[in-house]
Design a protein around this motif. Structure first.
Motif, PDB file in Angstrom:
ATOM      1  N   LEU A   1      22.013 -13.202  18.488  1.00 34.72           N
ATOM      2  CA  LEU A   1      22.044 -11.924  17.970  1.00 34.72           C
ATOM      3  C   LEU A   1      22.412 -11.896  16.588  1.00 34.72           C
ATOM      4  N   HIS A   2      22.228 -10.845  16.202  1.00 36.75           N
ATOM      5  CA  HIS A   2      22.387 -10.434  14.895  1.00 36.75           C
ATOM      6  C   HIS A   2      23.381  -9.436  15.081  1.00 36.75           C
TER       7      HIS A   2
ATOM      8  N   VAL B   1      19.884 -10.945  27.994  1.00 37.22           N
ATOM      9  CA  VAL B   1      19.215 -10.609  26.768  1.00 37.22           C
ATOM     10  C   VAL B   1      17.938  -9.862  27.028  1.00 37.22           C
TER      11      VAL B   1
ATOM     12  N   VAL C   1      15.341  -9.792  24.865  1.00 30.92           N
ATOM     13  CA  VAL C   1      15.872  -8.467  24.779  1.00 30.92           C
ATOM     14  C   VAL C   1      17.270  -8.457  24.273  1.00 30.92           C
ATOM     15  N   GLN C   2      17.725  -7.312  24.210  1.00 31.77           N
ATOM     16  CA  GLN C   2      19.055  -7.125  23.669  1.00 31.77           C
ATOM     17  C   GLN C   2      19.853  -6.393  24.691  1.00 31.77           C
ATOM     18  N   HIS C   3      21.046  -6.543  24.535  1.00 30.27           N
ATOM     19  CA  HIS C   3      21.868  -5.792  25.434  1.00 30.27           C
ATOM     20  C   HIS C   3      23.222  -5.560  24.872  1.00 30.27           C
TER      21      HIS C   3
ATOM     22  N   SER D   1      25.243  -6.821  18.362  1.00 34.84           N
ATOM     23  CA  SER D   1      24.255  -7.778  17.908  1.00 34.84           C
ATOM     24  C   SER D   1      23.108  -7.038  17.300  1.00 34.84           C
ATOM     25  N   ASN D   2      22.607  -7.575  16.295  1.00 32.57           N
ATOM     26  CA  ASN D   2      21.461  -6.931  15.676  1.00 32.57           C
ATOM     27  C   ASN D   2      20.235  -7.244  16.451  1.00 32.57           C
ATOM     28  N   GLY D   3      19.958  -8.509  16.452  1.00 32.30           N
ATOM     29  CA  GLY D   3      18.719  -8.910  17.090  1.00 32.30           C
ATOM     30  C   GLY D   3      18.738  -8.440  18.507  1.00 32.30           C
ATOM     31  N   VAL D   4      19.840  -8.509  19.072  1.00 33.77           N
ATOM     32  CA  VAL D   4      19.954  -8.070  20.432  1.00 33.77           C
ATOM     33  C   VAL D   4      20.943  -6.944  20.436  1.00 33.77           C
ATOM     34  N   GLN D   5      20.587  -5.967  21.142  1.00 32.59           N
ATOM     35  CA  GLN D   5      21.502  -4.858  21.140  1.00 32.59           C
ATOM     36  C   GLN D   5      22.601  -5.165  22.113  1.00 32.59           C
ATOM     37  N   GLN D   6      23.699  -5.294  21.571  1.00 32.41           N
ATOM     38  CA  GLN D   6      24.803  -5.582  22.452  1.00 32.41           C
ATOM     39  C   GLN D   6      25.982  -4.776  22.051  1.00 32.41           C
TER      40      GLN D   6
END
Lengths: 672, 672
Positions: free
Chosen positions: B29-30, B228, B239-241, B269-274
């Motif tokens: 993630l980001h 993810v 995916v993101q979470h 997380s950016n790349g993944v929404q967390q």
DNA sequence: AGCATAAATAATAA
DNA sequence: TTATTATTTATGCT
């Protein structure tokens, strides 16, 4: 006072055989592309991160899309699909797309292609199905397009005849079909290509089915647009998707014209997982002998519902002669199914727990039983391409006739793209091209099915035999070489999966729901095909598809044999053809109501959106606050009290709960 | 064939002063980390891609995790949270994780962390709550962990006391907690960390709540695992979470021990929404004066259901003295809410259309009314930290008593993290600390609530006053400075949203449904809090939360006033504390049935539909493939492994078999 | 032109 | 079989 919590974010990747590979997704994804040749053997092809850097799994080496193409081409060649070895040059492998609009999906594409635009484009171009190799070429072209930045354009090189394996590859490589071969003269069919059906097929996939009259007949082309980031709930991830592009070409008029070629194209985007596959169902055996290739749908009868067709039996069955021509061509086509090149695309496992990864599996002229995926048990050979002739003779009447000739894998019959999971377990199945007499058993039974002949007519394309061609493995009447194949199950599963997938795509492209199909089928096929049965069968197929190799045992144990599933396939297939045909007919007659041809009345319309009064909302909200899950009694009471239908109230609560849930989810996400 | 499942394990550390840090997790993630100081002003902290390269938003500069830490530390310092300026050295900022198991998730991790394992690990480590700064340090440590390749280990540096802001950072940076500070001596609490509850919280989020006895008390840690690719239907997308981790620390034994600190940490997380959020409810005012902090849950009574608690009234209320110590400590704690640093994490907009961006808003000791978010209307000041003493005197009896003292923002009271949307409309509300007499109106009514004293007992932590502290804006009895606050609505919405979020997270972490909560509450709180009422209140809050500034009007229109929602908050908060406490007690007594403590009969409605995580489904399917009829033992094992109830698993198999059977049946029907 | 949400569809837990 | 959930579509209103 200090609390320390450590947050760990982990990404787990589950490899389908429970092999887990952990990927890091940078921005977004990493994606791993695998090509699966015949058998379930998967060949990791690509593994890229968002930066566009790709490397074969386990290798530091980077591959570009073109490399991939080459690799693919190589695979095809080795499989006997290509006449000559693919050139290592990137562009080489790509041939001009034949009879297919080349989708050009720009990576940065902002939205979905507007279907209207597609239609417009469609009118401009025409596809003619040249002959044998066009299919392969198209495939090659598709592959080559992988190199392109994922652009999908709907213009397209129609001049398939011009396409020779080695020719015009460069143009295709560019990714835009518009610059492809010179548009073939639009022969008899003066109708512009029309959108047969359009709409969202799946998740985020927009699909449009075009009817393209050509001198050869009517070609149906399905264009799927797949948003890169479809289905992703979070913003940033780049997503992948697979798009299946279905190309159906039906010969309507030209008995003389070269048979339409089938094209299977899979486009996979690196950064974004995308798959475009096109399948062309033409050329395959007609299930019922009396089936003819209707010229352009002769009967302009507006609403030719499947049911109607059923009742009207053979009204459209003329031009039987045309079928001949169609069949002949398939033989000529070089791209034999020999090496049923299964391009497996390995996707990241979705959230769905099913451990198997689905790989797009485009059965092309996968006629050869040796198809890797196909657990060809028997020694029977089936020349997919050549099958046509043979299959032609399959009597639709003989339901369980052991006629194996010209068997095609499901996919080819459907002319639909399907994505197959790579089946971990079953090892064998290399690219045993052509002559492989692998698994004769279930694979090759050709259950002509109980095709109510009435339903047969109208099938415009040469695709007719397709139904017959199926290698439906019927448990009963183990016709040929069927005893020894235990691989069959696996094969069946593949087929089932593919079929289910293809069917779904086709169904969706017609804008039909499972229920509608079921209803229509129950009418068309009789009680045995009651709505629920059909629907369930479909569901079952889907379900069955889930189980790939690994689960075969269980399958059997539960008595959920793929075989039975296989049995119903022809019926569904037939119906679908009719439905599509009908659709076309209606189009011609200017009646383009999608739902018309269904045996279902249009009455089905969506209920008018209810608008609640503020007072009602107040009450409802009050109730909702108290209880988000009101009992049936409560709902009824509310409905009565408010003067709305009970169902409306019930739905209101459903939606309200949903809204809440979404809210919560967002919040949590948002968290801030 | 590839399966990719991404599991995100996140541990959230809640800094008690509502410091939120968004992290970027490399691998996957980001993250974007923003520190939000008082007002909504957000300070972008981090933005990294998986490569571990991080850069502040809008800047090409790359930051390392340590940088982030420094940055954070600096922010904290500036906010007065740190005693001394943070060193710029990377490692420096990171302190050993205190009182928290450090999850170590390997990127290549094959599956989800087994909760059992977590538990086991948890038993190994213990957290002790040192003092004031430890929280910050922990945070820093957590941040530093960002640098690690996304490994989550559940071992963990427990030696929090040893953690000084500048110390032991390097160890943490490594990412593995096991090598962290020397485990602190496990003081009074000899209990190993245990899983308080585990199971699926939402969609695909698995959560486990750990209880970690420390010398300071019991710390609860919530670990959420977020696949993810959850919710993604297509395979390949990553995916993101969001994961929310709730940390609750309760002082069980040490009246002398420094008060537990609350840590709020948000990892996004950016790349993944967390999202990871942890809330700690401790330290806040007790609603009812007689509430005491139960030592370690004294009553081992197995199923201490809220209801029971209610009926049993003050059985657990002993150790009133302990509460004192708790309260005192808050004062001492350096990280006062002064600068209620709101670390806003800006996430990428999810696919969900709701246009408002949600910013993580973690209220920590946001005692100071000046909190930007809070629309402090009145001139009243509320020292959140110090509030305890004051609030202590609130009489729980006076329901709508205008007692405003020690008012806290909702969040602080809850000690929960909540996500607030930034409300566009209401402009004012800068960090007008203290004296702002903005919107006196609804904001500050302090409805002590009808807290049935009976329900008060058992609240273990010093959190008691929290309920009282709430600034519930009751339309009636506009106590202080309440007339002119129109900003209030916005503020309320924020609070409501936050609360709703936090509550839901906590509720879910206990595996409770709204209905269950409602039922339990109706018992505990009396008729006024009937099940439906509670649920609706929750729902309303949730609902209300949906509307941020823009939609306030509608809100009012629908008569869903935030005010009313606010009123119920304290009650809910209190109940939740009790429930969590009870949960703990039961745990101690070895009765860990999630549903036990609810005052609801099981007889009631159909169980809420469970939704399995993809991972769980994967495992289940794998099992099903092997054996469709697992033995009871197997089922139990699976249930345990997956964190679902045994019955749920059993039913899953039933349904699965049923589905299979249906499939088969239909197929057979179909053809023949 | 977009948004909120009613309605419809598909999947699946109970 | 039923009921809910999860998703998607598209209507009606601003």
């Amino acid at each position: 006072m200090a609390w320390v919590s450590v947050c760990l974010f982990t990404t787990l990747f589950f490899l389908h055989a429970f092999l887990t590979a952990a990927l890091h997704m940078s921005h977004i994804l990493h994606f791993r592309l695998k090509l699966q040749a015949h058998s379930r053997k998967t060949i990791p092809v690509y593994d890229c991160d968002r930066d566009g850097e790709c490397s074969p799994p386990g290798s530091p080496q980077h591959m570009t899309a073109s490399h991939l193409n080459d690799r693919l081409a190589g695979g095809l060649f080795s499989a006997g699909l290509l006449d000559r070895p693919p050139s290592s040059e990137h562009a080489k492998a790509a041939a001009a797309a034949a009879a297919v609009a080349q989708a050009h999906l720009n990576g940065t594409m902002q939205g979905m292609l507007n279907l209207q635009k597609l239609q417009n484009l469609a009118t401009i171009q025409h596809a003619s199905m040249p002959s044998s190799l066009s299919g392969l070429q198209g495939l090659a072209a598709g592959l080559s397009s992988l190199n392109s930045p994922l652009n999908l354009s709907v213009g397209a090189g129609a001049g398939n005849a011009a396409m020779t394996p080695g020719g015009g590859s460069a143009a295709n490589a560019g990714g835009s079909a518009s610059d492809g071969g010179a548009p073939p003269p639009i022969p008899s069919a003066q109708l512009p290509q029309l959108i047969l059906a359009s709409g969202q097929l799946m998740q985020g996939i927009q699909g449009a089915q075009l009817l393209i009259p050509t001198s050869q007949g009517i070609a149906t082309q399905t264009i799927l647009t797949i948003p890169v980031s479809q289905q992703v709930h979070s913003n940033e991830q780049l997503v992948q998707h697979l798009a299946a592009l279905t190309n159906g070409t039906s010969n309507l008029n030209g008995p003389v014209a070269p048979p339409p070629a089938m094209l299977n194209r899979h486009l996979l985007s690196n950064g974004v997982q995308q798959l475009l596959s096109a399948v062309q169902p033409n050329m395959f055996g007609a299930t019922s002998p009396h089936q003819s290739m209707p010229h352009a749908p002769v009967t302009p009868s507006a609403s030719v519902s499947p049911r109607r067709m059923a009742s009207a039996s053979p009204p459209h069955s003329h031009h039987a002669a045309t079928s001949r021509s169609l069949h002949s061509s398939p033989k000529a086509s070089p791209p034999r199914a020999t090496a049923s090149s299964h391009h497996q695309y390995e996707k990241m496992p979705t959230t769905t727990a099913t451990a198997t990864s689905q790989s797009p599996h485009s059965p092309l002229y996968s006629a050869s039983p040796s198809n890797g995926h196909v657990g060809s048990c028997g020694s029977q050979q089936m020349a997919s391409v050549s099958q046509n002739q043979t299959s032609m003779h399959h009597s639709s009447t003989s339901r369980h006739s052991p006629i194996p000739p010209a068997m095609n894998r499901l996919s080819s019959q459907n002319g639909e793209i399907t994505i197959t999971k790579s089946h971990g377990p079953s090892p064998s199945h290399s690219s045993s091209t052509g002559s492989g007499s692998n698994h004769p058993s279930s694979q090759h039974n050709v259950p002509p099915m109980k095709l109510s002949p009435s339903s047969m007519h109208l099938s415009p394309t040469g695709t007719d035999n397709s139904t017959t061609d199926f290698l439906a493995d019927s448990p009963n009447e183990p016709t040929i070489n069927q005893a020894t194949c235990n691989v069959v199950d696996g094969i069946d599963l593949d087929e089932i999966k593919e079929f289910a997938k293809a069917f779904k795509l086709r169904r969706l492209s017609l804008g039909l729901t499972q229920t509608q199909v079921g209803q229509a089928l129950s009418v068309t096929e009789g009680p045995a095909y009651s709505q629920s049965a059909i629907c369930s069968a479909l569901a079952a197929q889907m379900y069955a598809a889930q189980f790939s190799t690994q689960q075969q045992a269980m399958f059997e144990k539960l008595d959920i044999t793929p075989k039975s599933a296989q049995k119903i396939k022809p019926v569904l297939e037939r119906w679908m053809k009719e439905a599509e045909e009908s659709h076309w007919n209606r189009y011609k007659s200017g009646q383009n109501h999608l739902t018309d041809f269904i045996g279902v009345e249009p009455s089905k319309k969506r209920k008018r959106r209810t608008s609640f009064t503020p007072q009602a909302l107040e009450l409802l909200n009050a109730h909702f606050e108290r209880n988000t899950h009101p009992s049936g009694t409560e709902i009824t009471g509310l409905a009565h009290q408010l003067g709305y239908e009970r169902e409306v109230i019930r739905i209101w609560f459903c939606n309200k709960r949903q809204a809440l849930k979404n809210t919560v989810r967002m919040m949590s996400k948002g968290i801030v």
